[in-house]
Design a protein around this motif. Sequence first.
Motif, PDB file in Angstrom:
ATOM      1  N   GLY A 312       0.854  -1.131  -0.105  1.00  0.00           N
ATOM      2  CA  GLY A 312       0.260   0.042  -0.043  1.00  0.00           C
ATOM      3  C   GLY A 312       1.028   1.243  -0.060  1.00  0.00           C
ATOM      4  O   GLY A 312       0.372   2.111  -0.668  1.00  0.00           O
ATOM      5  N   HIS A 315       2.292   1.674  -3.313  1.00  0.00           N
ATOM      6  CA  HIS A 315       1.387   2.273  -4.214  1.00  0.00           C
ATOM      7  C   HIS A 315       1.291   3.758  -4.305  1.00  0.00           C
ATOM      8  O   HIS A 315       1.323   4.589  -5.508  1.00  0.00           O
ATOM      9  N   SER A 319       2.278   6.927  -7.029  1.00  0.00           N
ATOM     10  CA  SER A 319       1.021   7.577  -7.669  1.00  0.00           C
ATOM     11  C   SER A 319       1.574   9.154  -7.819  1.00  0.00           C
ATOM     12  O   SER A 319       2.081   9.599  -6.931  1.00  0.00           O
ATOM     13  N   ASP A 350     -10.597   8.380  -8.289  1.00  0.00           N
ATOM     14  CA  ASP A 350      -9.817   7.183  -8.369  1.00  0.00           C
ATOM     15  C   ASP A 350     -10.022   6.118  -7.094  1.00  0.00           C
ATOM     16  O   ASP A 350      -9.220   6.483  -6.025  1.00  0.00           O
ATOM     17  N   ALA A 351     -10.754   5.074  -7.087  1.00  0.00           N
ATOM     18  CA  ALA A 351     -10.979   4.133  -6.210  1.00  0.00           C
ATOM     19  C   ALA A 351      -9.704   3.529  -5.386  1.00  0.00           C
ATOM     20  O   ALA A 351      -9.659   2.920  -4.295  1.00  0.00           O
ATOM     21  N   ASN A 352      -8.659   3.387  -6.478  1.00  0.00           N
ATOM     22  CA  ASN A 352      -7.318   2.727  -5.949  1.00  0.00           C
ATOM     23  C   ASN A 352      -6.757   3.519  -5.035  1.00  0.00           C
ATOM     24  O   ASN A 352      -5.851   3.042  -4.050  1.00  0.00           O
ATOM     25  N   LEU A 353      -6.886   4.782  -4.827  1.00  0.00           N
ATOM     26  CA  LEU A 353      -6.561   5.737  -3.537  1.00  0.00           C
ATOM     27  C   LEU A 353      -7.138   5.702  -2.517  1.00  0.00           C
ATOM     28  O   LEU A 353      -6.760   6.190  -1.345  1.00  0.00           O
ATOM     29  N   ARG A 354      -8.299   4.978  -2.750  1.00  0.00           N
ATOM     30  CA  ARG A 354      -9.197   4.819  -1.443  1.00  0.00           C
ATOM     31  C   ARG A 354      -9.042   3.385  -0.648  1.00  0.00           C
ATOM     32  O   ARG A 354      -9.655   3.040   0.175  1.00  0.00           O
ATOM     33  N   GLU A 355      -8.128   2.677  -1.268  1.00  0.00           N
ATOM     34  CA  GLU A 355      -7.839   1.364  -0.585  1.00  0.00           C
ATOM     35  C   GLU A 355      -7.377   1.655   0.941  1.00  0.00           C
ATOM     36  O   GLU A 355      -6.289   2.436   1.130  1.00  0.00           O
TER      37      GLU A 355
END
Length: 473
Positions: A312, A315, A319, A350-355
């Motif tokens: 995480g 990632h 970004s 961007d849903a990937n930034l909300r993981e």
Amino acid sequence: MSTTEFQLIDAAVEAAGAVAGFWAASAPSVRSGLLRGLASGLEQYQAALVALADEETGLGAGRLNGEVARTAFQLRGFADEVEAGVPYQTIDDQAAAGAPPVGRPRLTRTHEPLGPVAMFSASNFPFAFSVLGGDTASALAAGCPVVVKTHSGHPRLSRAVHEVAQGVLDGMNLPGGLLGLVDGASRAAGLHLVAHPQIAAVAFTGSYQGGTALWKAANERRRPVPFFGELGSINPLIALPGILERDSEALANTLAASITQGTGQFCTSPGVIVLLDHPASDRFVAQLSAALQPIKTHRMLTPGMRNGFDAGVAHLLASDAASQVFEPLADSEGPAPRLFKVDAKAFIEDANLREEMFGPAAVVLTVESIEQATAVLHAIGGSLTATLWGFEDATDDTRALLRAARQIAGRVLFSGVPTGVAVTHAQQHGGPWPASTQPQSTSVGYAALQRYLRPVALQDAPAWALAQQGAQP
């Protein structure tokens, strides 16, 4: 997974199924007696169990002793609920003469325990969300046997606690099938347990990936069963400039401690900090950074969790929408705390930034307006908690943000931090997807036993049928 392991799971579930009718019809004194006995048994062997738990998890004796106290407290609390007749309560509408809709038969609304519950232990609470944790206590209080699936992070502790529980059952001349235990870290083991035709409900606390796989399995059965899953949460915190102008340094220290508590391995750890563009917000970020950077953490619960946290972090580092607020110090036993700034517009899109980053890290979003802060909450979609600092006055802005917070969170805080969940009647630990699969239910607090009861209306029932139900108007 071997055939023998499947057979062990089948045997545990079948033993639970064999005693389900007996336990559903059990008297309040028997149920409450077992719950109190389990609490006393846990306390009797507390020192040895805590030492074993610390060896497996590294959470420390102080934290683990506190968790044993909470576990015993909630076992006794559910015993109180049973003695108060909560699982046996009825609503009785007497017959009324005349034609419908005024006229009606007598209707008595009662509750039927669902049956054997498959309970998946959590990694981060080896006592309070494990063998004798809240899911087990609430299911037993509701009249349901439990089959516990151990977690790979503390298997020896799970077996030791189960041995204590079996001793309590033996001492009370109660069948061992009321509390079964199955090992096996594989995905196949979990899926086999959920798919067993005698399992009537599933309780799960863990990862989004693992939880959704089991949730699908529960719904793809020939006879689907309720799946009460807690799947993780990023727990937004909004701090308005007014409160930061008054008390930013103390708030920064409090928040830093919450982000790193238990090396960030809390499902309620505050992971998203939303601030308005204001000088007080800038000062708060600097103070939060100063408080976070030197904190030393202990090792994470499993190598897999550490790998997930590192992934995480990597990632976000890769970004274009994120940047580190400070350069982390060297790792101690656990990972060094991290703080990132993330572009609010990108976070929304961007849903990937909300993981979820399950570990000692958080992201800061600086929003341009109340409208954008509201959009951030709606983008999150579902969370166990939302924390609102500086909402003392009723304004259009605070009303709008509170409405958004209520729509996405199971618990809304106006002071303090979300880590730490009180076991009370009013507690709500669950939220809209993806925080949980059943947002109308809670896994903490005494309302949790309602998950395992199904309403049944008895029409014009004779007295003996009402007595058999243990009906208490």
